[in-house]
Design an enzyme around this catalytic site. Sequence first.
Site, PDB file in Angstrom:
ATOM      1  N   GLU A 137       0.834  -1.192   0.000  1.00 57.42           N
ATOM      2  CA  GLU A 137       0.000   0.000   0.000  1.00 57.42           C
ATOM      3  C   GLU A 137       0.873   1.248   0.000  1.00 57.42           C
ATOM      4  O   GLU A 137       1.965   1.242   0.584  1.00 57.42           O
ATOM      5  CB  GLU A 137      -0.910   0.012   1.232  1.00 57.42           C
ATOM      6  CG  GLU A 137      -1.853  -1.186   1.306  1.00 57.42           C
ATOM      7  CD  GLU A 137      -2.715  -1.174   2.559  1.00 57.42           C
ATOM      8  OE1 GLU A 137      -2.580  -0.221   3.359  1.00 57.42           O
ATOM      9  OE2 GLU A 137      -3.514  -2.105   2.760  1.00 57.42           O
ATOM     10  N   HIS A 185      -7.493   2.120   2.122  1.00 62.87           N
ATOM     11  CA  HIS A 185      -7.534   1.622   3.502  1.00 62.87           C
ATOM     12  C   HIS A 185      -7.577   2.825   4.450  1.00 62.87           C
ATOM     13  O   HIS A 185      -6.605   3.133   5.141  1.00 62.87           O
ATOM     14  CB  HIS A 185      -6.303   0.759   3.767  1.00 62.87           C
ATOM     15  CG  HIS A 185      -6.363   0.008   5.059  1.00 62.87           C
ATOM     16  ND1 HIS A 185      -5.330  -0.760   5.524  1.00 62.87           N
ATOM     17  CD2 HIS A 185      -7.342  -0.100   6.003  1.00 62.87           C
ATOM     18  CE1 HIS A 185      -5.653  -1.307   6.674  1.00 62.87           C
ATOM     19  NE2 HIS A 185      -6.863  -0.907   6.984  1.00 62.87           N
TER      20      HIS A 185
END
Length: 255
Positions: free
Chosen positions: A159, A182
Amino acid sequence: MAALSSDDSPVYLKLRATIAAAILRGLLGAPAVRIVEGDAGRRVLVVGYGNIGSQLSVVGEMLGLQVYFYDTDDKLALGNATRCSSLEELLSIAEVITLHVDGRSGNAGFFGAEQFAAMRPRSLFLNLSRGHVVDIEALHEALVSGHLAGAGLDVYPSEPKAAGEPFVSPLQGLPNVILTPHVGGSTQEAQEEIGWFVAGKLAAFAYLVDQDEAAVQSFRLSSQTYGGRFAGAVAALAMRLAAACTCRHEAAARG
């Protein structure tokens, strides 16, 4: 004492369950996702029945789903949810599998090619736990082959760590996939709640350390040197943290 974590915040937990439900509803209504007829969308298997998984269980029933769950720990079912004795028990019959396990290293690769192959054809898969628990390449293959009707994720093996960093995933561009950032704990309300939540934990810890000689010694603190000043310093820091969170979001709200 357990490590402090923003993941323990009640607001954060509710947001994660809400995001999972929103992704599920989006998949069920997406034109590119056509799952089996008849019983479509009726059975959902929640893997990991902790704070988030159990909240999603309640939301799932509100959406008209039959909820089953699997967890390695003994968990009491909420509502009409049904506990499964093994993961394999429902992989082949559940229309939706949603993961909510923790991120411990032992869960790396928890769900891979073998589990995807065992899933019911044209079913849906959601991962809102941690990116490394799923074999992302195996998921990609299951989606491209048509074995899975669709997938929704908000966690990934890799990420972006800062604004401006590119996000790259083999799932990008697939018409039957929903990918979201997220950021379940990054709303204004959640950040303010987390600030007060952590501040309260710090203040309570400081009080216990000052009241418990064993705790003082275990942290190599001298009660003669610090005494009440330790509690006061940590409590002050905690309040400053909470106040900073509140002020920051009030300023953001004013524009």
